[in-house]
Design an enzyme around this catalytic site. Sequence first.
Site, PDB file in Angstrom:
ATOM      1  N   TRP A  57     -74.348 -30.192   0.606  1.00 53.95           N
ATOM      2  CA  TRP A  57     -74.207 -30.427   2.034  1.00 53.95           C
ATOM      3  C   TRP A  57     -75.505 -31.033   2.604  1.00 53.95           C
ATOM      4  O   TRP A  57     -76.599 -30.573   2.282  1.00 53.95           O
ATOM      5  CB  TRP A  57     -73.879 -29.107   2.760  1.00 53.95           C
ATOM      6  CG  TRP A  57     -73.813 -29.291   4.237  1.00 53.95           C
ATOM      7  CD1 TRP A  57     -72.796 -29.820   4.954  1.00 53.95           C
ATOM      8  CD2 TRP A  57     -74.854 -28.999   5.174  1.00 53.95           C
ATOM      9  NE1 TRP A  57     -73.117 -29.885   6.289  1.00 53.95           N
ATOM     10  CE2 TRP A  57     -74.380 -29.383   6.458  1.00 53.95           C
ATOM     11  CE3 TRP A  57     -76.137 -28.465   5.055  1.00 53.95           C
ATOM     12  CZ2 TRP A  57     -75.145 -29.235   7.611  1.00 53.95           C
ATOM     13  CZ3 TRP A  57     -76.885 -28.321   6.206  1.00 53.95           C
ATOM     14  CH2 TRP A  57     -76.383 -28.701   7.468  1.00 53.95           C
ATOM     15  N   ASP A 108     -65.215 -33.902  19.665  1.00 49.50           N
ATOM     16  CA  ASP A 108     -65.355 -33.162  18.411  1.00 49.50           C
ATOM     17  C   ASP A 108     -64.910 -31.718  18.606  1.00 49.50           C
ATOM     18  O   ASP A 108     -64.173 -31.384  19.543  1.00 49.50           O
ATOM     19  CB  ASP A 108     -66.806 -33.279  17.909  1.00 49.50           C
ATOM     20  CG  ASP A 108     -66.921 -33.210  16.390  1.00 49.50           C
ATOM     21  OD1 ASP A 108     -66.870 -32.091  15.846  1.00 49.50           O
ATOM     22  OD2 ASP A 108     -67.055 -34.272  15.746  1.00 49.50           O
ATOM     23  N   ASP A 109     -65.381 -30.844  17.753  1.00 50.55           N
ATOM     24  CA  ASP A 109     -65.025 -29.428  17.722  1.00 50.55           C
ATOM     25  C   ASP A 109     -65.221 -28.765  19.096  1.00 50.55           C
ATOM     26  O   ASP A 109     -66.095 -29.175  19.859  1.00 50.55           O
ATOM     27  CB  ASP A 109     -65.943 -28.757  16.688  1.00 50.55           C
ATOM     28  CG  ASP A 109     -65.376 -27.462  16.175  1.00 50.55           C
ATOM     29  OD1 ASP A 109     -64.422 -26.948  16.767  1.00 50.55           O
ATOM     30  OD2 ASP A 109     -65.909 -26.969  15.163  1.00 50.55           O
ATOM     31  N   ARG A 138     -68.166 -20.279   6.556  1.00 50.31           N
ATOM     32  CA  ARG A 138     -68.267 -20.648   7.972  1.00 50.31           C
ATOM     33  C   ARG A 138     -67.264 -19.830   8.806  1.00 50.31           C
ATOM     34  O   ARG A 138     -66.574 -20.353   9.658  1.00 50.31           O
ATOM     35  CB  ARG A 138     -67.998 -22.137   8.169  1.00 50.31           C
ATOM     36  CG  ARG A 138     -68.686 -22.707   9.404  1.00 50.31           C
ATOM     37  CD  ARG A 138     -68.160 -24.086   9.764  1.00 50.31           C
ATOM     38  NE  ARG A 138     -68.972 -24.666  10.828  1.00 50.31           N
ATOM     39  CZ  ARG A 138     -68.556 -25.608  11.652  1.00 50.31           C
ATOM     40  NH1 ARG A 138     -67.341 -26.094  11.561  1.00 50.31           N
ATOM     41  NH2 ARG A 138     -69.352 -26.081  12.582  1.00 50.31           N
ATOM     42  N   TRP A 198     -60.495 -35.662  10.790  1.00 51.52           N
ATOM     43  CA  TRP A 198     -59.852 -34.566  10.035  1.00 51.52           C
ATOM     44  C   TRP A 198     -60.927 -33.881   9.196  1.00 51.52           C
ATOM     45  O   TRP A 198     -61.345 -34.417   8.176  1.00 51.52           O
ATOM     46  CB  TRP A 198     -58.755 -35.149   9.154  1.00 51.52           C
ATOM     47  CG  TRP A 198     -57.870 -34.164   8.460  1.00 51.52           C
ATOM     48  CD1 TRP A 198     -58.242 -33.188   7.589  1.00 51.52           C
ATOM     49  CD2 TRP A 198     -56.448 -34.073   8.577  1.00 51.52           C
ATOM     50  NE1 TRP A 198     -57.150 -32.502   7.154  1.00 51.52           N
ATOM     51  CE2 TRP A 198     -56.024 -33.026   7.739  1.00 51.52           C
ATOM     52  CE3 TRP A 198     -55.473 -34.781   9.294  1.00 51.52           C
ATOM     53  CZ2 TRP A 198     -54.681 -32.663   7.600  1.00 51.52           C
ATOM     54  CZ3 TRP A 198     -54.142 -34.425   9.150  1.00 51.52           C
ATOM     55  CH2 TRP A 198     -53.761 -33.378   8.318  1.00 51.52           C
ATOM     56  N   ASP A 199     -61.327 -32.706   9.636  1.00 49.26           N
ATOM     57  CA  ASP A 199     -62.454 -32.014   9.000  1.00 49.26           C
ATOM     58  C   ASP A 199     -61.959 -30.945   8.021  1.00 49.26           C
ATOM     59  O   ASP A 199     -60.795 -30.523   8.066  1.00 49.26           O
ATOM     60  CB  ASP A 199     -63.317 -31.372  10.111  1.00 49.26           C
ATOM     61  CG  ASP A 199     -64.780 -31.282   9.730  1.00 49.26           C
ATOM     62  OD1 ASP A 199     -65.105 -31.409   8.536  1.00 49.26           O
ATOM     63  OD2 ASP A 199     -65.614 -31.069  10.641  1.00 49.26           O
ATOM     64  N   ASN A 228     -64.113 -27.659   6.146  1.00 48.57           N
ATOM     65  CA  ASN A 228     -65.494 -27.186   6.088  1.00 48.57           C
ATOM     66  C   ASN A 228     -65.813 -26.063   5.120  1.00 48.57           C
ATOM     67  O   ASN A 228     -66.808 -25.362   5.313  1.00 48.57           O
ATOM     68  CB  ASN A 228     -65.938 -26.768   7.499  1.00 48.57           C
ATOM     69  CG  ASN A 228     -66.355 -27.976   8.317  1.00 48.57           C
ATOM     70  OD1 ASN A 228     -67.261 -28.704   7.938  1.00 48.57           O
ATOM     71  ND2 ASN A 228     -65.671 -28.223   9.416  1.00 48.57           N
ATOM     72  N   CYS A 243     -63.322 -36.128   6.797  1.00 50.86           N
ATOM     73  CA  CYS A 243     -64.652 -35.519   6.910  1.00 50.86           C
ATOM     74  C   CYS A 243     -64.546 -34.170   6.221  1.00 50.86           C
ATOM     75  O   CYS A 243     -63.543 -33.482   6.355  1.00 50.86           O
ATOM     76  CB  CYS A 243     -64.987 -35.351   8.394  1.00 50.86           C
ATOM     77  SG  CYS A 243     -66.463 -34.379   8.719  1.00 50.86           S
ATOM     78  N   ASP A 287     -73.297 -34.932   6.933  1.00 52.16           N
ATOM     79  CA  ASP A 287     -73.733 -34.413   8.236  1.00 52.16           C
ATOM     80  C   ASP A 287     -75.195 -34.752   8.488  1.00 52.16           C
ATOM     81  O   ASP A 287     -75.697 -34.561   9.594  1.00 52.16           O
ATOM     82  CB  ASP A 287     -73.562 -32.889   8.282  1.00 52.16           C
ATOM     83  CG  ASP A 287     -72.150 -32.500   8.689  1.00 52.16           C
ATOM     84  OD1 ASP A 287     -71.337 -33.404   8.955  1.00 52.16           O
ATOM     85  OD2 ASP A 287     -71.864 -31.287   8.737  1.00 52.16           O
TER      86      ASP A 287
END
Length: 752
Positions: free
Chosen positions: A206, A374-375, A451, A485-486, A488, A534, A556
């Site tokens: 990451w 975004d988020d 997360r 489209w994430d 994580n 993403c 990122d």
Amino acid sequence: MKQANAYLATIMLALVAGLGGNVPALAAATQAAPIRYDAARRVFRIDAGKVTYAFGVNADGELQTLYWGSRLMAGDPLPVAVPPAPRSSFDPVGADTPQEYAGWGGPITVMPDLKVHFADGNRDLVLRYDSYRIDDGKLQVMLHDRRAGIDVMLNYSVDAATGIIGRSARIENHASQAVTLDRAASASWNLPPATDYSLRYLTGTWASEWHVRTRPLTPGATELESRRGSTGDENNPWFAIERGAQWNESHGRVWFGALAWSGSWSIHVDQDVLNQVRVTGGYDPFDFSYRLEPGQGLDTPVFYAGYTDDGIGEASRLMHQFERDRILPAHGHPKLRPVLYNSWEATGFKVNEAEQERLAGKAAALGVERFVVDDGWFGARNSDHAGLGDWTVNREKFPHGLKPLIDKVHALGMSFGLWVEPEMVNPDSDLYRRHPDWVLNFKGRPRSLGRNQLVLNLARDDVSQYVFQVLDELLSRNDIQFLKWDYNRNWSEPGWPQQAPDRQQQVYVTYVRHLYDIIRRLRERHPGLEIESCSGGGARVDLGIMGLTDEVWPSDNTDPSDRLSIQDGFTYAYAPAVMMAWVTGSPNWVNGRSSSLDFRFLSAMQGGLGIGADILKWTPAEDAVARRYIAAYKDIRATVQLGRLYRLLSPQGHAPRSATESVAIDGRQAVLFAFLRQGQDAQAYPTLYLQGLDETARYRYRLIHGKAAAGTPAVASGAYWMHHGIDLELRNDMDAAAAVFERIGTAGNVRR
Ligand code: DGJ
């Protein structure tokens, strides 16, 4: 069909043989079909781009690779397939034959493509040639183990322009008992025996993805792999193998390839005692198990591979062209990436209607073309602890829903994009409270968080239906042009308790197939929609997801200096056409490094340009700089995104200097970027020699930023820019320059 093809193939070979010495030109005319079968010699031959690939059926009925390299003349004979001779009682015939697709059985000692066990305890599988079919420019070769009741269809597709071949397998159970696949590769690629190969691959983590690594190949195996359930960034499913000590960006034999799969995968590179190199790729055998009842089958992902004589730079350009023409959803007509704005680094989860509208107004004034929220816009999403899974607009942040903001963005002339992470759920969410059984888990075992979230088991029909419906509704109710489209986290505890124990591991295949299906259906229902893949940065970039998305987020890490290496590594395998890059705040949040706005813009302009800084805080002077760069970018973006990329100076290994050049497909423009991370003792910047220009054409040059040496001509020939080169004056830490070369004609250029 098969008979007719064999007949035609024989006639074609006879024709070509009869043409005598002057074969190439005439042969090219007769050689319409890129795939041919010589029935007399039992040899399959593929000619495409600058590549010939051939394999034959040996006396034991095995499919054996014969040749993979530069294109041969049409009349060149290819040897009949003969397996390596036995060497000892430990190495009988058939132990190490370079097979196209080997079952684990008989005397085999090399890594097999397919390993199975049957309900009755048998684990022996010997695949023999059965028949073939050539249809619509594709080759299918049928193998079988008749006694065991297993059929394998090998599929070969060919890209005429690049010579890149796609290979996959379909495994079918025609026995009367169940069979479990323990290992199912897509294909094996066999290279000619040699002792001077090196392997290049991509590795990272990451915020530090896309490091290029090289290691000599010696007897033994290297396993590039993801056991994470998705593509991952520890390794990317791409490889390149180079021959000899002399290879570089533009010289040397290079074999390269990539898997089109977004789940756990493996590329196993093995050099055996005969110095044969075998690259076997497909589903990751680690924790793999796929049960086929009688009559059932399994398709593998496609493993693409190509070859060039012209170094790793050309290998990358072939991949880029192939991706643009054959992989990306726009199939040869990729749309240019709009300049986008995204406030994630500026506002984090604190998004709200009023501030997003202010940001949108400012972004539009700077020349931005797409505005992305975004988020943080949904559910109880005020941090990463809650809300994932609840895809309803947060009314405290957007009291009137998303419509007012979307309308404003459209009125400002921009398209609207929204962040989603549909495969995940926070335990603190209404969705999880309703359906705690919807996540990957082993019954009665703990569920590890990443997360603060868990992975929804998309392999379940009800879960994938739900995810499709939620997104379909979101897109139907709101005028959205783009989804980020994430994804994580990695998988953990990949159980599927609702399935029988011997079927649970099918999750590795079914999850990804359902994911692809959801995206495919969404695109069908919402034709204008574009999607970015993403995964906390670049952890899901592969030819599989690229077939369904328009762009990807490489990392990122937006520090413009780190980004030089990240972007450079990315381009070994993937096209700048999909590589997004943002200008963000300074000092950068990842490493505290400060950089000028010029450096940040020029670094990001090597890909699809985005702005991620808090632009409401920019001064009028900074606004003016940004406006100028955004306008300049629009002038060069077709060249940068869709052109031929030349990596002139590599930033890998923290090198202080780096430079790239992109040449437009029509040859009318070239764009040069040069960077100096750290000045050294007032040393001059090395002369940069352009590549890929027309020697006889004249090019007018202008600087976007920076300074060239006194006396640099405004107009000169392609020969001048490529052989005399250009000297840029970069001396200070974190310095950058960019120049554009426009072709203005050819008249008057004769070499003396
Ligand atoms: C990870 C992505 O890579 C970021 O760009 C951002 O979208 C965050 N997720 C949001 O949670």
